[in-house]
Design a protein around this motif. Structure first.
Motif, PDB file in Angstrom:
ATOM      1  N   LEU A  66      -6.513 -66.814  27.153  1.00 34.11           N
ATOM      2  CA  LEU A  66      -7.308 -66.106  28.141  1.00 34.11           C
ATOM      3  C   LEU A  66      -6.430 -65.338  29.127  1.00 34.11           C
ATOM      4  O   LEU A  66      -6.919 -64.827  30.131  1.00 34.11           O
ATOM      5  CB  LEU A  66      -8.209 -67.074  28.921  1.00 34.11           C
ATOM      6  N   THR A  67      -5.141 -65.247  28.835  1.00 34.25           N
ATOM      7  CA  THR A  67      -4.200 -64.609  29.764  1.00 34.25           C
ATOM      8  C   THR A  67      -3.731 -63.264  29.218  1.00 34.25           C
ATOM      9  O   THR A  67      -3.033 -63.217  28.191  1.00 34.25           O
ATOM     10  CB  THR A  67      -2.973 -65.522  29.994  1.00 34.25           C
ATOM     11  N   PRO A  68      -4.103 -62.137  29.844  1.00 27.60           N
ATOM     12  CA  PRO A  68      -3.640 -60.815  29.376  1.00 27.60           C
ATOM     13  C   PRO A  68      -2.138 -60.650  29.571  1.00 27.60           C
ATOM     14  O   PRO A  68      -1.536 -61.288  30.440  1.00 27.60           O
ATOM     15  CB  PRO A  68      -4.427 -59.832  30.256  1.00 27.60           C
ATOM     16  N   ARG A  69      -1.547 -59.784  28.754  1.00 21.01           N
ATOM     17  CA  ARG A  69      -0.131 -59.484  28.895  1.00 21.01           C
ATOM     18  C   ARG A  69       0.096 -58.049  28.433  1.00 21.01           C
ATOM     19  O   ARG A  69      -0.765 -57.450  27.770  1.00 21.01           O
ATOM     20  CB  ARG A  69       0.713 -60.462  28.089  1.00 21.01           C
ATOM     21  N   PRO A  70       1.242 -57.452  28.755  1.00 20.63           N
ATOM     22  CA  PRO A  70       1.505 -56.060  28.349  1.00 20.63           C
ATOM     23  C   PRO A  70       1.425 -55.896  26.832  1.00 20.63           C
ATOM     24  O   PRO A  70       1.869 -56.757  26.073  1.00 20.63           O
ATOM     25  CB  PRO A  70       2.930 -55.814  28.859  1.00 20.63           C
ATOM     26  N   LEU A  71       0.871 -54.757  26.410  1.00 22.94           N
ATOM     27  CA  LEU A  71       0.647 -54.523  24.984  1.00 22.94           C
ATOM     28  C   LEU A  71       1.877 -53.929  24.328  1.00 22.94           C
ATOM     29  O   LEU A  71       2.389 -52.894  24.756  1.00 22.94           O
ATOM     30  CB  LEU A  71      -0.536 -53.580  24.781  1.00 22.94           C
ATOM     31  N   ALA A  72       2.368 -54.592  23.294  1.00 19.01           N
ATOM     32  CA  ALA A  72       3.434 -54.048  22.457  1.00 19.01           C
ATOM     33  C   ALA A  72       2.960 -53.866  21.021  1.00 19.01           C
ATOM     34  O   ALA A  72       3.439 -52.988  20.304  1.00 19.01           O
ATOM     35  CB  ALA A  72       4.657 -54.964  22.488  1.00 19.01           C
ATOM     36  N   LYS A  73       2.000 -54.690  20.592  1.00 23.27           N
ATOM     37  CA  LYS A  73       1.453 -54.591  19.248  1.00 23.27           C
ATOM     38  C   LYS A  73       0.054 -55.209  19.242  1.00 23.27           C
ATOM     39  O   LYS A  73      -0.232 -56.114  20.027  1.00 23.27           O
ATOM     40  CB  LYS A  73       2.346 -55.312  18.229  1.00 23.27           C
ATOM     41  N   ILE A  74      -0.805 -54.704  18.347  1.00 23.54           N
ATOM     42  CA  ILE A  74      -2.198 -55.148  18.282  1.00 23.54           C
ATOM     43  C   ILE A  74      -2.509 -55.600  16.862  1.00 23.54           C
ATOM     44  O   ILE A  74      -1.992 -55.041  15.889  1.00 23.54           O
ATOM     45  CB  ILE A  74      -3.158 -54.009  18.686  1.00 23.54           C
ATOM     46  N   ALA A  75      -3.346 -56.612  16.749  1.00 19.88           N
ATOM     47  CA  ALA A  75      -3.857 -57.042  15.447  1.00 19.88           C
ATOM     48  C   ALA A  75      -5.283 -56.520  15.287  1.00 19.88           C
ATOM     49  O   ALA A  75      -6.081 -56.577  16.228  1.00 19.88           O
ATOM     50  CB  ALA A  75      -3.846 -58.563  15.335  1.00 19.88           C
ATOM     51  N   LEU A  76      -5.585 -56.014  14.095  1.00 16.30           N
ATOM     52  CA  LEU A  76      -6.919 -55.502  13.790  1.00 16.30           C
ATOM     53  C   LEU A  76      -7.484 -56.274  12.608  1.00 16.30           C
ATOM     54  O   LEU A  76      -6.873 -56.324  11.534  1.00 16.30           O
ATOM     55  CB  LEU A  76      -6.868 -54.009  13.450  1.00 16.30           C
ATOM     56  N   VAL A  77      -8.661 -56.871  12.795  1.00 16.44           N
ATOM     57  CA  VAL A  77      -9.343 -57.605  11.731  1.00 16.44           C
ATOM     58  C   VAL A  77     -10.481 -56.732  11.209  1.00 16.44           C
ATOM     59  O   VAL A  77     -11.386 -56.360  11.962  1.00 16.44           O
ATOM     60  CB  VAL A  77      -9.904 -58.949  12.235  1.00 16.44           C
ATOM     61  N   LEU A  78     -10.418 -56.382   9.925  1.00 18.97           N
ATOM     62  CA  LEU A  78     -11.482 -55.600   9.286  1.00 18.97           C
ATOM     63  C   LEU A  78     -12.362 -56.540   8.486  1.00 18.97           C
ATOM     64  O   LEU A  78     -11.889 -57.223   7.575  1.00 18.97           O
ATOM     65  CB  LEU A  78     -10.887 -54.540   8.352  1.00 18.97           C
ATOM     66  N   VAL A  79     -13.645 -56.574   8.808  1.00 17.94           N
ATOM     67  CA  VAL A  79     -14.577 -57.487   8.148  1.00 17.94           C
ATOM     68  C   VAL A  79     -15.566 -56.669   7.330  1.00 17.94           C
ATOM     69  O   VAL A  79     -16.389 -55.925   7.881  1.00 17.94           O
ATOM     70  CB  VAL A  79     -15.336 -58.357   9.165  1.00 17.94           C
ATOM     71  N   THR A  80     -15.468 -56.776   6.003  1.00 14.34           N
ATOM     72  CA  THR A  80     -16.383 -56.093   5.093  1.00 14.34           C
ATOM     73  C   THR A  80     -16.908 -57.117   4.087  1.00 14.34           C
ATOM     74  O   THR A  80     -16.680 -58.308   4.218  1.00 14.34           O
ATOM     75  CB  THR A  80     -15.673 -54.946   4.351  1.00 14.34           C
ATOM     76  N   SER A  81     -17.590 -56.616   3.067  1.00 12.02           N
ATOM     77  CA  SER A  81     -18.114 -57.503   2.025  1.00 12.02           C
ATOM     78  C   SER A  81     -17.206 -57.483   0.804  1.00 12.02           C
ATOM     79  O   SER A  81     -16.305 -56.641   0.689  1.00 12.02           O
ATOM     80  CB  SER A  81     -19.526 -57.066   1.625  1.00 12.02           C
ATOM     81  N   ASP A  82     -17.453 -58.409  -0.101  1.00 12.38           N
ATOM     82  CA  ASP A  82     -16.744 -58.413  -1.377  1.00 12.38           C
ATOM     83  C   ASP A  82     -17.442 -57.526  -2.399  1.00 12.38           C
ATOM     84  O   ASP A  82     -16.813 -57.044  -3.344  1.00 12.38           O
ATOM     85  CB  ASP A  82     -16.655 -59.840  -1.938  1.00 12.38           C
ATOM     86  N   LYS A  83     -18.744 -57.312  -2.228  1.00 12.05           N
ATOM     87  CA  LYS A  83     -19.556 -56.581  -3.206  1.00 12.05           C
ATOM     88  C   LYS A  83     -20.117 -55.301  -2.598  1.00 12.05           C
ATOM     89  O   LYS A  83     -20.153 -55.138  -1.379  1.00 12.05           O
ATOM     90  CB  LYS A  83     -20.705 -57.478  -3.688  1.00 12.05           C
ATOM     91  N   GLY A  84     -20.576 -54.423  -3.489  1.00  5.25           N
ATOM     92  CA  GLY A  84     -21.205 -53.187  -3.067  1.00  5.25           C
ATOM     93  C   GLY A  84     -22.721 -53.293  -3.101  1.00  5.25           C
ATOM     94  O   GLY A  84     -23.292 -54.352  -2.869  1.00  5.25           O
ATOM     95  N   LEU A  85     -23.368 -52.160  -3.394  1.00  4.17           N
ATOM     96  CA  LEU A  85     -24.830 -52.079  -3.452  1.00  4.17           C
ATOM     97  C   LEU A  85     -25.466 -52.525  -2.140  1.00  4.17           C
ATOM     98  O   LEU A  85     -26.500 -53.191  -2.122  1.00  4.17           O
ATOM     99  CB  LEU A  85     -25.380 -52.911  -4.616  1.00  4.17           C
ATOM    100  N   ALA A  86     -24.839 -52.156  -1.024  1.00  4.07           N
ATOM    101  CA  ALA A  86     -25.358 -52.540   0.290  1.00  4.07           C
ATOM    102  C   ALA A  86     -25.528 -51.329   1.184  1.00  4.07           C
ATOM    103  O   ALA A  86     -25.344 -51.401   2.395  1.00  4.07           O
ATOM    104  CB  ALA A  86     -24.434 -53.554   0.943  1.00  4.07           C
TER     105      ALA A  86
END
Length: 324
Positions: free
Chosen positions: A82-102
């Motif tokens: 819960l403690t902010p700090r200066p930004l040097a690098k960011i993590a990005l989580v991409l959440v999609t599906s395993d299947k299509g037809l959606a």
């Protein structure tokens, strides 16, 4: 100006009024319609079960969040998550599906991810990518991005222990200084017909963002919306005897709430996926029904034309015999 053609005009040119070809086409479309209708029903069931899975984790999340609120009010210590700090690098989580037809479910997430990446590339901000779902992994492969972690088979009904590896990877990386913030891009489930793609900060968390994450577990409308009257937080103010120390207890609570937050957003994505697939299959079934209607009309016209032609040939033959 482009001329518009009716469905009957298009179909008549395409099938050349062959009754046999039309019958085969009608049978094929009916078979497809049965498949899309079955997929629609299955997706509706899975969507409801994904909501139920999200709700099952809510009582613990509320209790942990209430305890953290009371402890933070009594201690100057703030957990590292819960403690902010200066930004040097960011993590990005991409959440999609395993299947299509959606429908446009995955496309919306990937478009937002592309925009997010372009913005951070312009600002020269390094980022690492974690993928959840095969479609996100394939997206990274096309862009020659190597994810630091990739997770699949999170569809349908996931328990909290199933999604722990994702949350623990984020928490460990944040504590080890691999990144100074973590974001997730996923599809937020609002109602059966309304889902929105959002980019949400997960780390560092704030007390307000965690409270909002717990509150949002309940949908705005639908089967479970009536539970919103029980959304009140911080109902009690307990006096605590803390062992081994406030610092360790707060760190543990922060970890657990972040794990539930990640678990919940994956379930949100699952519910959105099944809802989008249900709507896509419903539209496909309606289109198939409309196509069957057009093909049936064309079949009747072709059949009537054949009968008329046969009658004309019989009448012409009789007249030729009488003339002879």
């Amino acid at each position: 100006k482009r001329k518009k053609y009716s469905a009957d005009h298009f179909l008549s040119n395409f099938f050349m009024a062959s009754t046999k070809a039309i019958k085969l086409r009608i049978r094929s479309v009916k078979n497809t319609s049965q498949i899309t209708k079955a997929m629609e029903v299955v997706s509706a069931t899975k969507m409801r079960r994904a909501q139920e899975s999200a709700l099952a984790a809510r009582p613990f999340a509320l209790a942990a969040l209430e305890m953290m609120h009371n402890l933070l009010a009594r201690s100057p210590y703030r957990p590292s998550l819960l403690t902010p700090r200066p930004l040097a690098k960011i993590a990005l989580v991409l959440v999609t599906s395993d299947k299509g037809l959606a429908g446009a479910f995955n496309a919306g997430v990937l478009r937002k991810a592309e925009a997010w990446m372009r913005e951070h590339d312009r600002n020269l901000m390094p980022y690492a990518v974690i993928t959840v779902g095969k479609k996100a992994r394939e997206f990274c492969e096309r862009r020659t991005i190597t994810p630091i972690a990739s997770f699949v088979s999170f569809g349908d009904f996931r328990r909290l222990e199933d999604t722990l590896p994702v949350a623990d990877r984020l928490i460990t990386g944040f504590r080890n200084g691999e990144w100074d913030a973590a974001y997730a891009i996923y599809t937020n489930f609002r109602t059966t017909l309304v889902q929105e793609t959002v980019a949400k900060q997960i780390l560092p968390a704030t007390e307000e963002s965690l409270a909002e994450a717990v509150k949002s577990i309940l949908p705005e409308r639908g089967r479970f919306a009536y539970l919103t009257e029980y959304k009140k937080l911080y109902m009690y103010n307990y006096e605590y005897k803390i062992e081994p120390s406030p610092d360790e207890v707060l760190e543990m609570l922060a970890d657990d709430i972040i794990r539930i937050h990640v678990h919940h957003l994956i379930l949100e994505s699952n519910a959105s996926e099944h809802s989008a697939r249900m709507v896509a299959m419903k539209n496909a079934s309606e289109n198939a029904k409309e196509l069957i209607g057009g093909l049936t009309r064309l079949y009747n016209k072709a059949r009537q034309a054949g009968i008329t032609q046969e009658l004309t040939e019989i009448t012409g033959g009789r007249e030729a015999l009488e003339a002879a």
